[in-house]
Scaffold this active site. Structure first.
Site, PDB file in Angstrom:
ATOM      1  CB  THR A 165      -0.998   0.039   1.180  1.00  0.00           C
ATOM      2  OG1 THR A 165      -0.285   0.092   2.421  1.00  0.00           O
ATOM      3  CG2 THR A 165      -1.920  -1.163   1.168  1.00  0.00           C
ATOM      4  CD  GLU A 174      -0.905   7.451   5.414  1.00  0.00           C
ATOM      5  OE1 GLU A 174      -1.375   6.553   6.132  1.00  0.00           O
ATOM      6  OE2 GLU A 174      -0.248   7.208   4.382  1.00  0.00           O
ATOM      7  CG  LEU A 212      -4.081   5.898  -2.829  1.00  0.00           C
ATOM      8  CD1 LEU A 212      -3.923   5.880  -4.343  1.00  0.00           C
ATOM      9  CD2 LEU A 212      -5.260   6.778  -2.414  1.00  0.00           C
ATOM     10  CG  HIS A 213      -2.977   2.486   3.837  1.00  0.00           C
ATOM     11  ND1 HIS A 213      -1.678   2.028   3.792  1.00  0.00           N
ATOM     12  CD2 HIS A 213      -2.916   3.695   4.468  1.00  0.00           C
ATOM     13  CE1 HIS A 213      -0.875   2.907   4.377  1.00  0.00           C
ATOM     14  NE2 HIS A 213      -1.603   3.927   4.789  1.00  0.00           N
ATOM     15  CG  ASP A 214      -8.440   1.234   4.466  1.00  0.00           C
ATOM     16  OD1 ASP A 214      -7.442   0.561   4.797  1.00  0.00           O
ATOM     17  OD2 ASP A 214      -9.078   1.940   5.265  1.00  0.00           O
TER      18      ASP A 214
END
Ligand code: BDR
Ligand code: CA
Length: 325
Positions: A193, A228, A239-241
């Protein structure tokens, strides 16, 4: 995908800027049966309100929202106002929601949907408390769910500590239960991510659509870049999720390898909250090279993300967000 082919999913989340992207990416491509909120980036009363604010922004008030657990199973709660702001979704001027919450606890909603919806998949992109509670409360839950797609942990480094990623660190005991449940798991961790950022160019691209929803996301991601960026030093939030969501919409975007994952639950350990991945079957570039036999082979319990095609992932995400009014 036609409507009848859309996989049925629940999104268990703690919105959260990147959770918000995950919700509207999923709503664009998948049959989202519910959003279940959990403590995490902000206290529960904010995360369930934020889930509804996002659905109202996207015009998807047909997707119900349930509130779940307001604290971890054992450890004390920790939130992330430094990254997501006090509201959990600072940046754009989004009104408080008017759509109601479901009159049911998120854990009951997860269990009920696992009974009534064949092949249900669960995106778990916050601390794993709700999911672990469902596993403990209903012994059939883990075998009825087709797959957990988790944003959490890492094959390499952490973010809250050198070892631990936030979602796992925020409730390691819950994560231990989920990784031991026997349900197929896709684990999308920081090692992939952190390769996909909401850079200034990408925020401009959203703004340039002139669309209300995309502009609200550009504002959100401006705030998130500061949150972040103060820790990562990078020019945008990761853009983790939504990357966990992308693994179902287009399975070719993220590469995975079957590995054994154990969660460190020992308080006081420097690795508290770490996902210890048995990467001995990988080469130095995280490509599968076969089964490692020395020192005791471990049985894989998760498909762990090892690489991402960042450009194609962004195209998928941008197209989805830009499709909203
Ligand atoms: C994860 O923690 C939260 O801050 C994000 O929403 C994401 O789910 C990244 O470590
Ligand atoms: Ca999240």
């Amino acid at each position: 995908m036609t409507d009848t082919q859309r996989p049925a999913v629940v999104i268990d989340c703690d919105p959260g800027h990147d959770d918000a992207l995950a919700i509207l990416l999923a709503a664009r491509h998948l049959d989202v049966r519910a959003v279940t909120a959990v403590h995490g980036n902000a206290p529960l009363e904010r995360t369930h309100a934020n889930a509804r604010r996002v659905l109202e922004l996207g015009g998807r008030t047909d997707i119900p929202v349930a509130a779940g657990c307001d604290r971890p199973l054992v450890r004390e709660a920790h939130f992330a106002p430094d990254v997501h702001g006090k509201s959990g979704l600072d940046g754009p001027d989004l009104p408080e929601p008017t759509m109601p919450l479901m009159d049911a606890h998120a854990v009951d909603v997860l269990i009920e949907l696992s009974r009534s919806v064949p092949d249900l998949e669960v995106f778990a992109v916050g601390p794993l408390t709700n999911v672990a509670m469902a596993i403990r409360r209903d012994p059939g839950f883990a075998s009825r769910v087709k797959r957990f797609r988790i944003m959490g942990g890492s094959l390499t480094f952490g973010n809250v500590t050198p070892a631990a990623e936030f979602n796992i660190w925020a409730d390691p005991d819950a994560a231990h239960i989920v990784f031991g449940a026997g349900t197929p798991i896709t684990m999308v961790g920081l090692n992939v991510t952190m390769q996909s950022l909401a850079t200034p160019d990408r925020r401009d691209q959203l703004r340039a659509t002139g669309r209300r929803t995309a502009i609200a996301f550009a504002d959100m991601l401006d705030f998130y870049a500061i949150g972040e960026g103060q820790y990562s030093g990078l020019p945008g939030g990761a853009l983790h999720d939504p990357m966990a969501v992308a693994t179902l919409i287009d399975p070719t975007i993220v590469t995975t390898a079957p590995l054994n994952v154990q969660v460190e639950t020992a308080r006081g350990s420097v690795a508290y909250g770490m996902t210890l991945c048995d990467g001995r079957g990988l080469d130095a570039a995280f490509r599968p090279r076969g089964v490692y036999t020395q020192g005791g082979a471990t049985t894989p319990n998760a498909d762990v993300a090892t690489a991402v095609d960042d450009a194609r992932f962004w195209d998928l995400l941008f197209e989805a967000i830009a499709s909203y009014a």
